[in-house]
Write a protein that holds these residues in place. Structure first.
Motif: not given
Length: 253
Positions: A100-102, A104-105, A144-146
């Protein structure tokens, strides 16, 4: 300092295949912990992973303490957040969601966890975590919104795994997601295993002994199973130790 990662490397060097039973603190009832862990103890499981995408504060600490009462099997945290860190476990997968590209994670939550980790004696194992589409939306996606990587774009998955290794990750974890309709494919496992020189973990959608054997044969060094045991504890009966399948390790105590 505990040496869970070195023990994993030693087992793999001897040709052993490892199995982790994933316990989600939000899904197990405390009054059932002793009977559940009894099944783990008589199975071929070599590790217990504890964690979930959304877990209330302090539950993990209490659960790990309870699990420790009934087993000597190494307990590894598989945390979805900082509140799931407890020094009562043996190790922690320091997960970076490299699919992913968040931010935060990728690094954000990791920075905020350091003060808490410094208070523990956990073996901190940096892990490149790669979410692969498994046929349904997962809790990891929502939290994670990914988006997961497409299971058909194998080269992209391979390149992501290799990038994780070159960044210094000690493990690569291919995850189809909890309750996935289909597990990580043969082609993905074979190609990722060929490309990397660090241990490969595979989880999500594995519900039978045959699928477990396939994962090992296609490159997984450690397989993680959670939902299958949550839905049907009789699955443990298929995985009694010692197994008649030659490449399964005997349970050590």
């Amino acid at each position: 300092m505990k040496h869970i990662y070195n023990d994993i490397l030693a087992s793999i060097s001897k040709g052993e295949k490892l199995l982790a039973v994933l316990i989600d603190p939000d899904k197990i009832k405390f009054e059932k912990v002793s009977s559940f862990i009894e099944k783990v103890n008589t199975s071929i499981a070599t590790h217990i992973f504890v964690g979930g995408s959304t877990v209330n504060e302090n539950i993990t600490d209490t659960l790990v303490e309870e699990i420790k009462r009934y087993t000597k099997t190494p307990i590894v945290l598989f945390p979805g957040g900082i509140t799931q860190i407890t020094g009562k476990a043996d190790a922690i997968l320091f997960l970076s969601l490299i699919s992913g590209r968040n931010p935060e994670y990728l690094i954000g939550k990791h920075i905020r966890s350091i003060s808490k980790l410094n208070e523990t004696n956990l073996d901190v194992i940096s892990t490149g975590y790669i979410l692969i589409e498994g046929g349904k939306e997962t809790a990891v996606e929502r939290v994670t919104e990914t988006a997961p990587l497409s299971r058909t774009n194998i080269q992209h998955i391979v390149d992501t795994a290799k990038a994780g290794e070159l960044l210094g990750m000690k493990l690569i974890y291919l995850e189809a997601g909890s309750g996935a309709k289909f597990p990580v494919s043969k082609e993905i496992m074979l190609n990722v295993k060929k490309a990397i020189n660090i241990p490969l973990i595979v989880g999500g959608g594995i519900r039978s002994k045959k699928q477990l054997e396939n994962a090992y044969n296609f490159g997984a060094d450690l397989v993680v199973i959670g939902t299958a045991f949550e839905e049907d504890e009789s699955f443990f009966d298929e995985l009694k130790a010692p197994s008649s399948v030659g490449h399964f390790p005997k349970k050590g105590k």
